[in-house]
Design an enzyme around this catalytic site. Structure first.
Site, PDB file in Angstrom:
ATOM      1  N   SER A  41       0.837  -1.204   0.000  1.00 42.16           N
ATOM      2  CA  SER A  41       0.000   0.000   0.000  1.00 42.16           C
ATOM      3  C   SER A  41       0.869   1.251   0.000  1.00 42.16           C
ATOM      4  CB  SER A  41      -0.938   0.012   1.209  1.00 42.16           C
ATOM      5  OG  SER A  41      -0.198  -0.050   2.410  1.00 42.16           O
ATOM      6  N   ASN A  42       2.119   1.125   0.448  1.00 41.35           N
ATOM      7  CA  ASN A  42       3.020   2.291   0.412  1.00 41.35           C
ATOM      8  C   ASN A  42       4.418   1.879  -0.038  1.00 41.35           C
ATOM      9  OD1 ASN A  42       3.435   5.075   0.731  1.00 41.35           O
ATOM     10  ND2 ASN A  42       4.419   4.755   2.714  1.00 41.35           N
ATOM     11  N   ASP A  65      -2.500  -8.489   3.553  1.00 39.57           N
ATOM     12  CA  ASP A  65      -2.803  -7.387   4.452  1.00 39.57           C
ATOM     13  C   ASP A  65      -2.791  -7.920   5.886  1.00 39.57           C
ATOM     14  OD1 ASP A  65      -4.656  -4.516   4.054  1.00 39.57           O
ATOM     15  OD2 ASP A  65      -4.492  -5.459   6.023  1.00 39.57           O
ATOM     16  N   SER A 131       7.599   4.636  18.094  1.00 41.61           N
ATOM     17  CA  SER A 131       8.073   5.942  17.640  1.00 41.61           C
ATOM     18  C   SER A 131       8.263   6.861  18.836  1.00 41.61           C
ATOM     19  CB  SER A 131       6.998   6.526  16.714  1.00 41.61           C
ATOM     20  OG  SER A 131       7.215   7.888  16.486  1.00 41.61           O
ATOM     21  N   THR A 133       7.149   9.529  18.965  1.00 38.05           N
ATOM     22  CA  THR A 133       5.883  10.253  19.087  1.00 38.05           C
ATOM     23  C   THR A 133       5.117   9.840  20.349  1.00 38.05           C
ATOM     24  OG1 THR A 133       3.953  10.972  17.810  1.00 38.05           O
ATOM     25  CG2 THR A 133       4.458   8.645  17.700  1.00 38.05           C
ATOM     26  N   TYR A 155      -2.226   9.095  14.813  1.00 41.71           N
ATOM     27  CA  TYR A 155      -1.101   8.197  14.509  1.00 41.71           C
ATOM     28  C   TYR A 155      -0.369   7.823  15.797  1.00 41.71           C
ATOM     29  CZ  TYR A 155       3.632   6.788  13.340  1.00 41.71           C
ATOM     30  OH  TYR A 155       4.831   6.111  13.306  1.00 41.71           O
ATOM     31  N   LYS A 159       0.182   4.071  18.028  1.00 43.04           N
ATOM     32  CA  LYS A 159       1.428   3.487  18.546  1.00 43.04           C
ATOM     33  C   LYS A 159       1.317   3.236  20.050  1.00 43.04           C
ATOM     34  CE  LYS A 159       3.818   3.312  14.750  1.00 43.04           C
ATOM     35  NZ  LYS A 159       4.061   1.998  14.123  1.00 43.04           N
ATOM     36  N   TYR A 183      11.655   4.687  17.512  1.00 38.60           N
ATOM     37  CA  TYR A 183      12.556   5.354  16.564  1.00 38.60           C
ATOM     38  C   TYR A 183      12.440   6.864  16.713  1.00 38.60           C
ATOM     39  CZ  TYR A 183      11.440   0.991  13.951  1.00 38.60           C
ATOM     40  OH  TYR A 183      11.181  -0.289  13.544  1.00 38.60           O
ATOM     41  N   ASN A 204       6.225  14.833   3.516  1.00 35.20           N
ATOM     42  CA  ASN A 204       5.952  15.547   4.764  1.00 35.20           C
ATOM     43  C   ASN A 204       7.237  15.732   5.552  1.00 35.20           C
ATOM     44  OD1 ASN A 204       3.058  15.654   4.651  1.00 35.20           O
ATOM     45  ND2 ASN A 204       3.089  13.430   4.982  1.00 35.20           N
ATOM     46  N   ARG A 298       4.522  24.707  11.791  1.00 34.78           N
ATOM     47  CA  ARG A 298       3.569  23.656  11.401  1.00 34.78           C
ATOM     48  C   ARG A 298       2.834  23.220  12.660  1.00 34.78           C
ATOM     49  NH1 ARG A 298       6.128  18.327   8.610  1.00 34.78           N
ATOM     50  NH2 ARG A 298       6.936  18.051  10.713  1.00 34.78           N
TER      51      ARG A 298
HETATM   52  P1  NAD Z   1       6.726   2.674   4.981  1.00 35.24           P
HETATM   53  O1  NAD Z   1       5.380   3.206   4.652  1.00 35.24           O
HETATM   54  O2  NAD Z   1       7.846   2.926   4.032  1.00 35.24           O
HETATM   55  O3  NAD Z   1       6.630   1.095   5.212  1.00 35.24           O
HETATM   56  C1  NAD Z   1       5.483   0.474   5.733  1.00 35.24           C
HETATM   57  C2  NAD Z   1       5.215  -0.778   4.908  1.00 35.24           C
HETATM   58  O4  NAD Z   1       4.067  -1.434   5.450  1.00 35.24           O
HETATM   59  C3  NAD Z   1       4.912  -0.489   3.439  1.00 35.24           C
HETATM   60  O5  NAD Z   1       5.647  -1.374   2.622  1.00 35.24           O
HETATM   61  C4  NAD Z   1       3.406  -0.749   3.317  1.00 35.24           C
HETATM   62  O6  NAD Z   1       3.050  -1.220   2.033  1.00 35.24           O
HETATM   63  C5  NAD Z   1       3.208  -1.808   4.396  1.00 35.24           C
HETATM   64  N1  NAD Z   1       1.852  -1.851   4.961  1.00 35.24           N
HETATM   65  C6  NAD Z   1       1.119  -0.820   5.461  1.00 35.24           C
HETATM   66  N2  NAD Z   1      -0.071  -1.262   5.882  1.00 35.24           N
HETATM   67  C7  NAD Z   1      -0.097  -2.605   5.667  1.00 35.24           C
HETATM   68  C8  NAD Z   1      -1.053  -3.613   5.890  1.00 35.24           C
HETATM   69  N3  NAD Z   1      -2.263  -3.329   6.389  1.00 35.24           N
HETATM   70  N4  NAD Z   1      -0.752  -4.886   5.554  1.00 35.24           N
HETATM   71  C9  NAD Z   1       0.458  -5.177   5.004  1.00 35.24           C
HETATM   72  N5  NAD Z   1       1.397  -4.263   4.763  1.00 35.24           N
HETATM   73  C10 NAD Z   1       1.124  -2.989   5.094  1.00 35.24           C
HETATM   74  O7  NAD Z   1       7.096   3.207   6.453  1.00 35.24           O
HETATM   75  P2  NAD Z   1       8.479   3.161   7.233  1.00 35.24           P
HETATM   76  O8  NAD Z   1       9.001   4.544   7.296  1.00 35.24           O
HETATM   77  O9  NAD Z   1       9.336   2.096   6.719  1.00 35.24           O
HETATM   78  O10 NAD Z   1       7.935   2.822   8.692  1.00 35.24           O
HETATM   79  C11 NAD Z   1       7.877   1.486   9.163  1.00 35.24           C
HETATM   80  C12 NAD Z   1       7.281   1.475  10.561  1.00 35.24           C
HETATM   81  O11 NAD Z   1       8.063   2.308  11.408  1.00 35.24           O
HETATM   82  C13 NAD Z   1       5.854   2.008  10.629  1.00 35.24           C
HETATM   83  O12 NAD Z   1       5.135   1.235  11.552  1.00 35.24           O
HETATM   84  C14 NAD Z   1       6.040   3.418  11.145  1.00 35.24           C
HETATM   85  O13 NAD Z   1       4.917   3.871  11.869  1.00 35.24           O
HETATM   86  C15 NAD Z   1       7.237   3.259  12.052  1.00 35.24           C
HETATM   87  N6  NAD Z   1       7.994   4.498  12.250  1.00 35.24           N
HETATM   88  C16 NAD Z   1       8.435   5.195  11.161  1.00 35.24           C
HETATM   89  C17 NAD Z   1       9.123   6.386  11.337  1.00 35.24           C
HETATM   90  C18 NAD Z   1       9.579   7.201  10.164  1.00 35.24           C
HETATM   91  O14 NAD Z   1       9.801   8.403  10.325  1.00 35.24           O
HETATM   92  N7  NAD Z   1       9.755   6.620   8.965  1.00 35.24           N
HETATM   93  C19 NAD Z   1       9.380   6.847  12.633  1.00 35.24           C
HETATM   94  C20 NAD Z   1       8.932   6.103  13.729  1.00 35.24           C
HETATM   95  C21 NAD Z   1       8.227   4.927  13.506  1.00 35.24           C
HETATM   96  C1  WQD Z   2      11.563  17.473  11.105  1.00 29.24           C
HETATM   97  C2  WQD Z   2      11.806  18.981  11.281  1.00 29.24           C
HETATM   98  C3  WQD Z   2       9.843  20.290  10.936  1.00 29.24           C
HETATM   99  C4  WQD Z   2       9.417  19.390   6.664  1.00 29.24           C
HETATM  100  C5  WQD Z   2       7.645  12.990  12.099  1.00 29.24           C
HETATM  101  C6  WQD Z   2       6.504  12.388  12.874  1.00 29.24           C
HETATM  102  C7  WQD Z   2       7.024  11.417  13.898  1.00 29.24           C
HETATM  103  C8  WQD Z   2       7.962  10.370  13.260  1.00 29.24           C
HETATM  104  C9  WQD Z   2       9.004  11.010  12.406  1.00 29.24           C
HETATM  105  C10 WQD Z   2       6.752   8.372  12.705  1.00 29.24           C
HETATM  106  C11 WQD Z   2      10.696  19.695  12.042  1.00 29.24           C
HETATM  107  C12 WQD Z   2      10.877  20.603   9.885  1.00 29.24           C
HETATM  108  C13 WQD Z   2       9.864  19.440   7.960  1.00 29.24           C
HETATM  109  C14 WQD Z   2       9.460  20.572   5.869  1.00 29.24           C
HETATM  110  C15 WQD Z   2      10.432  21.735   7.741  1.00 29.24           C
HETATM  111  N1  WQD Z   2       7.255   9.482  12.376  1.00 29.24           N
HETATM  112  N2  WQD Z   2      10.370  20.585   8.492  1.00 29.24           N
HETATM  113  N3  WQD Z   2       9.985  21.701   6.447  1.00 29.24           N
HETATM  114  O1  WQD Z   2       7.903  16.084  12.614  1.00 29.24           O
HETATM  115  O2  WQD Z   2      10.052  15.412  13.781  1.00 29.24           O
HETATM  116  O3  WQD Z   2       8.495  13.683  13.006  1.00 29.24           O
HETATM  117  O4  WQD Z   2       8.398  11.932  11.475  1.00 29.24           O
HETATM  118  O5  WQD Z   2       6.634   7.902  13.795  1.00 29.24           O
HETATM  119  O6  WQD Z   2       5.916  10.820  14.494  1.00 29.24           O
HETATM  120  O7  WQD Z   2       5.793  13.430  13.515  1.00 29.24           O
HETATM  121  O8  WQD Z   2       9.773  14.936  11.325  1.00 29.24           O
HETATM  122  O9  WQD Z   2      10.809  15.254   9.138  1.00 29.24           O
HETATM  123  O10 WQD Z   2       8.425  16.005   9.468  1.00 29.24           O
HETATM  124  O11 WQD Z   2      10.272  17.268  10.559  1.00 29.24           O
HETATM  125  O12 WQD Z   2      10.884  22.786   8.209  1.00 29.24           O
HETATM  126  O13 WQD Z   2       9.043  20.578   4.708  1.00 29.24           O
HETATM  127  O14 WQD Z   2      11.832  19.583   9.980  1.00 29.24           O
HETATM  128  O15 WQD Z   2       9.154  21.455  11.311  1.00 29.24           O
HETATM  129  O16 WQD Z   2      11.304  20.707  12.800  1.00 29.24           O
HETATM  130  P1  WQD Z   2       9.012  15.145  12.750  1.00 29.24           P
HETATM  131  P2  WQD Z   2       9.791  15.827  10.039  1.00 29.24           P
END
Ligand code: NAD
Ligand code: WQD
Length: 348
Positions: A41-42, A65, A131, A133, A155, A159, A183, A204, A298
């Site tokens: 899906s992503n 899924d 996360s 978060t 979101y 978690k 993370y 984003n 933001r």
């Molecule tokens: P990503 O979207 O690149 O990877 C997620 C994967 O899960 C994708 O391949 C998607 O197709 C698959 N997926 C989603 N829903 C599904 C479902 N219902 N069934 C089967 N597959 C499914 O995201 P990522 O950045 O690799 O993040 C991985 C995990 O880490 C997530 O749980 C995310 O919340 C967590 N996380 C990410 C970040 C970040 O900033 N990237 C930070 C903290 C936590």
């Molecule tokens: C980083 C910094 C923005 C984009 C998010 C989720 C968090 C976790 C990680 C999953 C901030 C600034 C960003 C832009 C900017 N994900 N920024 N211009 O917000 O720390 O965390 O991703 O668990 O839950 O909230 O990460 O990369 O979006 O932002 O100035 O176009 O960059 O304001 O200071 P964030 P981010």
């Protein structure tokens, strides 16, 4: 593949995603067998072809899924997995505010279905992607694992709910082995430039946006706020190289093999960098200009967020090794070799 608790097969949900694909590479290089469960899906199936090319190893794919119990039962039985690393989930904070039902369904219900299937299969080892978060608005910095838990958006609440579910399950049945990894801000890419972060639409997150400005896909970066109480007025975050993060999962799996337990650890570097520091480091790494404009804050952003990484060092023997220059070099290497990202299997 053999089925037993001694199995070296790891079922990786979301293994085609950004962090999942890098973790698959590290698992394969370390000699594990990897079975990916993903609904794409992503992500794109092309990611897994590249993981196979990079490692010279086969990835077993279960397209499905995590809300589909039958598909999970089949994948667990057929792969003979002894442990699950669970990445599958939706992760866009803003989207979760607009589509909370979709987020609770995919993340919470999906994880519940996975835990049920694991329970039925007798697979009780899990590494979960949480996360930073879950700390909500930081009350004190750096963030230790003892910081109170809170969430500020749907979101984050998914978690937090999943973390609570995992702690309850371990409490009821202490034979579960559960690692909750929190993370901070994952960035960068595999050193080969073959896999990396490929967000859908307008990114984003900061690093992919900066990379797309540097490669010419976008005109300039909006810096969300220049008036935070930080040294240069822009937000501070704990950016961590995705390969360091991936290696943290292997350390967590190793730790789980020692005893039944449930623990939570931060995976971060412990250092906060500002948005302007990121822009300068990326310009240095890429040799390209990253024009920017300071825009208003933001909604939902905090001034600063960075980890205390000591518990991961003590419990897992893990610490991040790759510095900011390396994060930017590897992100640029990926972006410049793949300016349009992966080919999508389906239009998104
Ligand atoms: P990503 O979207 O690149 O990877 C997620 C994967 O899960 C994708 O391949 C998607 O197709 C698959 N997926 C989603 N829903 C599904 C479902 N219902 N069934 C089967 N597959 C499914 O995201 P990522 O950045 O690799 O993040 C991985 C995990 O880490 C997530 O749980 C995310 O919340 C967590 N996380 C990410 C970040 C970040 O900033 N990237 C930070 C903290 C936590
Ligand atoms: C980083 C910094 C923005 C984009 C998010 C989720 C968090 C976790 C990680 C999953 C901030 C600034 C960003 C832009 C900017 N994900 N920024 N211009 O917000 O720390 O965390 O991703 O668990 O839950 O909230 O990460 O990369 O979006 O932002 O100035 O176009 O960059 O304001 O200071 P964030 P981010």
């Amino acid at each position: 593949m053999a089925s037993s608790s001694e199995s070296n097969v790891i079922l990786v949900t979301g293994g085609a995603g950004y962090i999942g694909s890098h973790t698959c590479v590290e698992l394969l290089v370390a000699g594990y067998e990897v079975a990916v469960f993903d609904n794409f899906s992503n992500s794109s199936p092309e990611v897994l072809a590249r993981v196979e090319l990079l490692t010279g190893r086969r990835v077993h794919l279960y397209r499905g899924d995590i809300r589909d119990s039958g598909a999970l039962d089949h994948a667990l039985a057929d792969s003979g997995a002894g442990a699950v690393v669970h990445f599958a989930g939706l992760k866009a904070v803003g989207e979760s505010v607009v589509q909370p039902i979709r987020y609770y369904d995919n993340n919470v219900v999906g994880t519940l279905r996975l835990l049920e299937a694991m329970s039925r299969a007798g697979v009780k080892s899990l590494v979960f992607s949480s996360s930073a978060t879950v700390y909500g608005e930081p009350q004190s910095l750096p963030l230790t694992e003892e910081h109170p838990l809170a969430a500020t958006n749907p979101y984050g609440r998914t978690k937090l709910v999943i973390e609570d579910m995992l702690r309850d399950i371990h409490h009821a049945d202490p034979s579960w082995r559960i690692a909750i990894l929190r993370y901070f801000n994952p960035v960068g890419a595999h050193a080969s430039g073959q896999i990396g972060e490929d967000p859908m639409g307008v990114p984003n997150n900061l690093l992919p946006y900066v990379a797309q400005v540097a490669v010419g896909r976008r005109e300039y970066l909006n810096i969300w706020g220049g008036d935070y109480p930080t040294p240069d007025g822009t937000g501070l975050r704990d950016y961590i190289h995705v390969v360091d993060l991936a290696q943290g999962h292997l350390k967590a799996l190793e730790r789980l093999q020692t005893a039944a337990q449930c623990f939570s650890v931060n995976l971060g570097t412990g250092t906060g960098y500002s948005v302007l520091e990121i822009v300068r480091a990326f310009e240095q790494a890429s040799g390209r200009a990253v024009p920017y404009r300071i825009a208003s804050r933001r909604s939902g952003d905090v001034a600063a967020c960075y980890s205390d990484p000591r518990q991961a060092a003590e419990l897992l023997g893990w610490r991040a090794e790759r510095d900011l220059a390396r994060m930017c070099q590897d992100a640029w290497n990926w972006q410049s070799q793949n300016p349009q990202g992966f080919t999508r299997a389906e239009p998104r």
